[in-house]
Scaffold this motif. Structure first.
Motif, short mmCIF file in Angstrom:
data_model
loop_
_atom_site.label_atom_id
_atom_site.label_comp_id
_atom_site.label_asym_id
_atom_site.label_seq_id
_atom_site.Cartn_x
_atom_site.Cartn_y
_atom_site.Cartn_z
N THR A 47 36.52 37.56 18.42
CA THR A 47 35.75 37.68 19.67
C THR A 47 34.52 36.79 19.64
O THR A 47 34.27 36.03 20.58
N GLY A 73 47.01 37.55 24.11
CA GLY A 73 46.41 38.34 25.17
C GLY A 73 44.94 38.62 24.94
O GLY A 73 44.14 38.58 25.87
N SER A 77 41.90 37.27 27.31
CA SER A 77 40.94 38.19 27.93
C SER A 77 39.50 37.77 27.68
O SER A 77 38.58 38.27 28.34
N MET A 105 51.66 40.48 30.25
CA MET A 105 50.20 40.65 30.34
C MET A 105 49.81 41.20 31.71
O MET A 105 50.47 40.91 32.71
N VAL A 109 45.03 38.31 33.27
CA VAL A 109 44.97 37.90 31.86
C VAL A 109 46.23 37.06 31.58
O VAL A 109 47.14 37.49 30.88
#
Length: 139
Positions: A47, A73, A77, A105, A109
Motif C-alpha cells: 500500500t 485487485g 484499488s 472485480m 476497480v
C-alpha cells in the motif's frame, strides 16, 4: 522519455514466470521495474509503495498472482494507473481460481485480465507496450 512498466508479483518464486515479459521489454528497449509484494503477507508495504509511486514515472502496472490472486485487485484499488492482471497456472485449479478472482472485480476497480500462464504473461507485455507507446505491432 517513455513511461516505465511496473511489474509486481506476489512471490519471489514468480520471478521465472515474470521473466517472459522482462525479456520482451529488454528486446524492445522498454524501461521497467520489477518488485515483489504479497497482498496477504506485506499489505502495508504494498500500500505504501503504490501510494508513493512517483507521479508520471509509470504508464501501466502488470500484477502477477496465483491461487487467491488478490494482488491485481488490491493494486487497482490503490491507483488510477491501468492494471493488467496475469493469473499463474499454479495450484489445484491450475490458475482458474486466479483468473476468476481477477475478472470478477467490483465496479470501479478495473483489472485488465490476461489468460492463464505464459501466454497471458506475453500478452500482458504486448498490451503494456501498446498502452505506453500507442502502437499496434500487427500481432
Amino acid at each position: 522519455m517513455s513511461k516505465k512498466v511496473l511489474l509486481i508479483s506476489g512471490s519471489q518464486s514468480d520471478e521465472i514466470f515474470v521473466k517472459t515479459a522482462i525479456d520482451l521489454f529488454e528486446e524492445w528497449k522498454m524501461s521497467y521495474d520489477y518488485k515483489v509484494f504479497s497482498a496477504h503477507r506485506n499489505l502495508k508495504e504494498l500500500t505504501k509503495f503504490i501510494e508513493e509511486l512517483p507521479s508520471n514515472e509509470y504508464g501501466v502496472i502488470i500484477a502477477v498472482a496465483g491461487l487467491s490472486a488478490a494482488l491485481p485487485g488490491v493494486i487497482a484499488s490503490l491507483t488510477n494507473l491501468p492494471v493488467i492482471g496475469v493469473p499463474r497456472d499454479v495450484g489445484p485449479l491450475n490458475g482458474v481460481d486466479a483468473l476468476l478472482s481477477m475478472v470478477q472485480m467490483p465496479s470501479g476497480v478495473p483489472v485488465a485480465t490476461m489468460g492463464i500462464g505464459s501466454s497471458g504473461m506475453k500478452n500482458a507485455a504486448y498490451f503494456a507496450k501498446r498502452l505506453i507507446e500507442g502502437e499496434r505491432d500487427g500481432r
